[in-house]
Design an enzyme around this catalytic site. Sequence first.
Site, PDB file in Angstrom:
ATOM      1  N   GLU A 101      44.173  25.477  43.497  1.00 20.78           N
ATOM      2  CA  GLU A 101      42.781  25.400  43.974  1.00 20.78           C
ATOM      3  C   GLU A 101      42.412  24.066  44.608  1.00 20.78           C
ATOM      4  O   GLU A 101      41.360  23.499  44.312  1.00 20.78           O
ATOM      5  CB  GLU A 101      41.827  25.730  42.814  1.00 20.78           C
ATOM      6  CG  GLU A 101      42.084  27.096  42.220  1.00 20.78           C
ATOM      7  CD  GLU A 101      41.179  27.436  41.045  1.00 20.78           C
ATOM      8  OE1 GLU A 101      40.311  26.623  40.688  1.00 20.78           O
ATOM      9  OE2 GLU A 101      41.348  28.538  40.480  1.00 20.78           O
ATOM     10  N   ASN A 126      48.665  27.775  44.775  1.00 22.72           N
ATOM     11  CA  ASN A 126      47.874  28.910  44.282  1.00 22.72           C
ATOM     12  C   ASN A 126      46.385  28.665  44.517  1.00 22.72           C
ATOM     13  O   ASN A 126      45.884  27.575  44.224  1.00 22.72           O
ATOM     14  CB  ASN A 126      48.138  29.046  42.769  1.00 22.72           C
ATOM     15  CG  ASN A 126      47.601  30.324  42.159  1.00 22.72           C
ATOM     16  OD1 ASN A 126      47.891  31.408  42.639  1.00 22.72           O
ATOM     17  ND2 ASN A 126      46.827  30.194  41.080  1.00 22.72           N
ATOM     18  N   HIS A 138      40.692  37.429  42.892  1.00 21.42           N
ATOM     19  CA  HIS A 138      39.559  37.789  42.027  1.00 21.42           C
ATOM     20  C   HIS A 138      38.498  38.433  42.930  1.00 21.42           C
ATOM     21  O   HIS A 138      37.802  37.742  43.667  1.00 21.42           O
ATOM     22  CB  HIS A 138      38.978  36.547  41.345  1.00 21.42           C
ATOM     23  CG  HIS A 138      39.921  35.887  40.401  1.00 21.42           C
ATOM     24  ND1 HIS A 138      40.344  36.475  39.238  1.00 21.42           N
ATOM     25  CD2 HIS A 138      40.530  34.684  40.451  1.00 21.42           C
ATOM     26  CE1 HIS A 138      41.166  35.667  38.600  1.00 21.42           C
ATOM     27  NE2 HIS A 138      41.303  34.570  39.320  1.00 21.42           N
ATOM     28  N   GLU A 177      46.445  36.565  40.125  1.00 23.07           N
ATOM     29  CA  GLU A 177      45.395  36.654  39.092  1.00 23.07           C
ATOM     30  C   GLU A 177      44.491  37.848  39.372  1.00 23.07           C
ATOM     31  O   GLU A 177      43.273  37.770  39.201  1.00 23.07           O
ATOM     32  CB  GLU A 177      44.568  35.363  39.062  1.00 23.07           C
ATOM     33  CG  GLU A 177      45.402  34.111  38.859  1.00 23.07           C
ATOM     34  CD  GLU A 177      44.578  32.830  38.761  1.00 23.07           C
ATOM     35  OE1 GLU A 177      43.335  32.900  38.634  1.00 23.07           O
ATOM     36  OE2 GLU A 177      45.181  31.746  38.823  1.00 23.07           O
ATOM     37  N   ASP A 202      42.049  40.731  39.622  1.00 24.69           N
ATOM     38  CA  ASP A 202      41.054  41.534  38.899  1.00 24.69           C
ATOM     39  C   ASP A 202      39.990  41.953  39.898  1.00 24.69           C
ATOM     40  O   ASP A 202      39.729  41.244  40.873  1.00 24.69           O
ATOM     41  CB  ASP A 202      40.482  40.833  37.656  1.00 24.69           C
ATOM     42  CG  ASP A 202      39.924  39.448  37.905  1.00 24.69           C
ATOM     43  OD1 ASP A 202      39.671  39.084  39.064  1.00 24.69           O
ATOM     44  OD2 ASP A 202      39.725  38.710  36.908  1.00 24.69           O
TER      45      ASP A 202
HETATM   46  O1  G3I Z   1      39.467  28.315  23.029  1.00 22.73           O
HETATM   47  C1  G3I Z   1      38.145  27.736  23.060  1.00 22.73           C
HETATM   48  C2  G3I Z   1      37.406  28.074  21.809  1.00 22.73           C
HETATM   49  O2  G3I Z   1      38.055  27.490  20.709  1.00 22.73           O
HETATM   50  C3  G3I Z   1      35.979  27.561  21.963  1.00 22.73           C
HETATM   51  O3  G3I Z   1      35.232  27.952  20.835  1.00 22.73           O
HETATM   52  C4  G3I Z   1      35.331  28.119  23.200  1.00 22.73           C
HETATM   53  C5  G3I Z   1      33.918  27.591  23.418  1.00 22.73           C
HETATM   54  O4  G3I Z   1      33.606  27.474  24.783  1.00 22.73           O
HETATM   55  O5  G3I Z   1      36.103  27.764  24.308  1.00 22.73           O
HETATM   56  C6  G3I Z   1      37.405  28.274  24.261  1.00 22.73           C
HETATM   57  O6  G3I Z   1      38.105  27.859  25.422  1.00 22.73           O
HETATM   58  C7  G3I Z   1      37.759  28.540  26.608  1.00 22.73           C
HETATM   59  C8  G3I Z   1      39.062  29.161  27.165  1.00 22.73           C
HETATM   60  O7  G3I Z   1      38.800  29.740  28.408  1.00 22.73           O
HETATM   61  C9  G3I Z   1      39.658  30.208  26.230  1.00 22.73           C
HETATM   62  O8  G3I Z   1      38.802  31.293  26.126  1.00 22.73           O
HETATM   63  C10 G3I Z   1      37.190  27.568  27.594  1.00 22.73           C
HETATM   64  O9  G3I Z   1      35.929  27.112  27.143  1.00 22.73           O
HETATM   65  C11 G3I Z   1      37.044  28.211  28.949  1.00 22.73           C
HETATM   66  O10 G3I Z   1      36.684  27.223  29.896  1.00 22.73           O
HETATM   67  C12 G3I Z   1      38.353  28.819  29.364  1.00 22.73           C
HETATM   68  O11 G3I Z   1      38.151  29.510  30.575  1.00 22.73           O
HETATM   69  C13 G3I Z   1      39.312  29.756  31.317  1.00 22.73           C
HETATM   70  C14 G3I Z   1      39.113  29.241  32.730  1.00 22.73           C
HETATM   71  O12 G3I Z   1      40.249  29.556  33.517  1.00 22.73           O
HETATM   72  C15 G3I Z   1      38.921  27.729  32.735  1.00 22.73           C
HETATM   73  O13 G3I Z   1      38.865  27.235  34.012  1.00 22.73           O
HETATM   74  C16 G3I Z   1      39.581  31.249  31.333  1.00 22.73           C
HETATM   75  O14 G3I Z   1      39.958  31.687  30.032  1.00 22.73           O
HETATM   76  C17 G3I Z   1      40.721  31.549  32.303  1.00 22.73           C
HETATM   77  O15 G3I Z   1      40.825  32.958  32.484  1.00 22.73           O
HETATM   78  C18 G3I Z   1      40.410  30.941  33.662  1.00 22.73           C
HETATM   79  O16 G3I Z   1      41.505  31.199  34.530  1.00 22.73           O
HETATM   80  C19 G3I Z   1      41.335  30.719  35.852  1.00 22.73           C
HETATM   81  C20 G3I Z   1      42.695  30.311  36.333  1.00 22.73           C
HETATM   82  O17 G3I Z   1      43.261  29.366  35.467  1.00 22.73           O
HETATM   83  C21 G3I Z   1      42.619  29.744  37.745  1.00 22.73           C
HETATM   84  N1  G3I Z   1      41.951  30.656  38.642  1.00 22.73           N
HETATM   85  C22 G3I Z   1      40.672  31.154  38.205  1.00 22.73           C
HETATM   86  C23 G3I Z   1      40.789  31.776  36.821  1.00 22.73           C
HETATM   87  C24 G3I Z   1      39.487  32.390  36.391  1.00 22.73           C
HETATM   88  O18 G3I Z   1      38.477  31.422  36.265  1.00 22.73           O
END
Ligand code: G3I
Length: 338
Positions: free
Chosen positions: A161, A203, A240, A269, A271
Site C-alpha cells: 500500500e 501489494n 476489496h 485479499e 472480498d
Molecule cells: O487483537 C486485538 C485485540 O486483542 C484487541 O482487543 C482489539 C481491540 O481493538 O484489537 C485487536 O487487534 C485488531 C486486529 O485487527 C485483530 O482483530 C486491530 O485492532 C485491528 O486494527 C486489526 O485490523 C486488521 C487491519 O488489517 C489492520 O490494518 C484486520 O484484522 C486485517 O484484516 C486488515 O487487513 C488489511 C491487510 O493487512 C492489508 N490490506 C487491507 C486489509 C483490510 O483492512
Amino acid sequence: MKLTSRSVSRAVLVSTMVTATAAASVLVASPASAATTLGASAAQSGRYFGTAVAAGKLGDSTYVNILNREFDMVTAENEMKMDATEPNPGQFSYGNADRIVNHARNQGKRVRGHALAWHQQQPGWMQNMSGSALRQAMLNHVTQVATYYRGKIHSWDVVNEAFADGNSGGRRDSNLQRTGNDWIEAAFRAARAADPGAKLCYNDYNTDNWSHAKTQGVYRMVQDFKSRGVPIDCVGFQAHFNSGNPVPNNYHTTLQNFANLGVDVQITELDIAGSGSSQADQFKGVTQACLAVSRCNGITVWGIRDSDSWRASDTPLLFDRNGNKKAAYNSVLAQLNS
Ligand code: G3I
C-alpha cells in the site's frame, strides 16, 4: 523382434487403439473428476486458492475444518506484520506467525507472507523514527523476517500500500516514503538477498480498474523496476470490492497488462460486499479474470466465514457465519472447474 510391415502396422493399430481408449477414458472421466474444493479446483490449472487466517481462530473446529478442506494457500491476517514480528527494536517475535505457518505446512499448504514493509501496523518505536535510522530499521526488519522464514514462503508482500489514493498516481506520504523514493526498491533488494526462493510482490488496493491513476502509478513503478533489474516477481491485487468500488469491467485488462510487464499477478485479499446472486456473479467475474491470465497464479480470499471478516457486516466472503457454503462459493467453484 523382427519388424515386418504387417507387425509394424499391427503395432500402429494397437497403439492407436490404446491412445483412442485412453482419450475416451479421459473424456468419460473428466466430468466425474471435477474437483470439489476450492484448492483442488484451482490446482487443476496450476493455480492456488488461499485464505487469510487468524492465529486466534485455530482452536475453532468449524473454522479449521473449512480451512483444511478448502484452501491450499494461507496468509497470516495480522501475525506477520511489522508490529507483530518486531514489537521492540531488534527483538523479534514469531509465536503467532509460526502457529499459522506450521499449521499450513503440516497440512501441506503453502504460505503467502504479509507484509514486510508497510506504513500501517508499524510498532510504536518505528512510528517515531525517520530518516536514515528508519531506513536502516526497515531494511533490518525485512532482512530478519525474510531470513527467519527463508524457504517457507511462496510469495512475500514485500511492500504494501505505498501508493496514494485519488488522482495523483503518485506515492503515499508516510514516514517510509520520507526516507527517500528508493525505499521500495531497497526493500525488494533486501528481501531477495534474504530469501532468494520466494516470489517478491508489491501489494495494494484500488488498483483493479485499469483507468484509475493509482493503477497507472503502480504500473509505471513495476515497469521501471523491471527495466532497471529491481528484483520484483509479482503484483498483488487486494481486491476489496463493494458498491462504491465494484469489480471493474476492465479487470482482466488490468491483470493482463501487469502480467505483460513480466511479473506474476495474484489476487491477494479478495472480498466482495453483498449477498445472493449479485455477489456470486461478481466473485465469478473475478475468478474468470484470473483464469484468463496465464500469469495469474491464484486467488486468496480475506477470511473464511463472513463473521471472520474485517468488515463482517458486509458479508463479503464465501461461507456464512455458520460455515455453510454461499452462492458465491458455488459460483467460484464452478468457474474453477469450467
Ligand atoms: O487483537 C486485538 C485485540 O486483542 C484487541 O482487543 C482489539 C481491540 O481493538 O484489537 C485487536 O487487534 C485488531 C486486529 O485487527 C485483530 O482483530 C486491530 O485492532 C485491528 O486494527 C486489526 O485490523 C486488521 C487491519 O488489517 C489492520 O490494518 C484486520 O484484522 C486485517 O484484516 C486488515 O487487513 C488489511 C491487510 O493487512 C492489508 N490490506 C487491507 C486489509 C483490510 O483492512
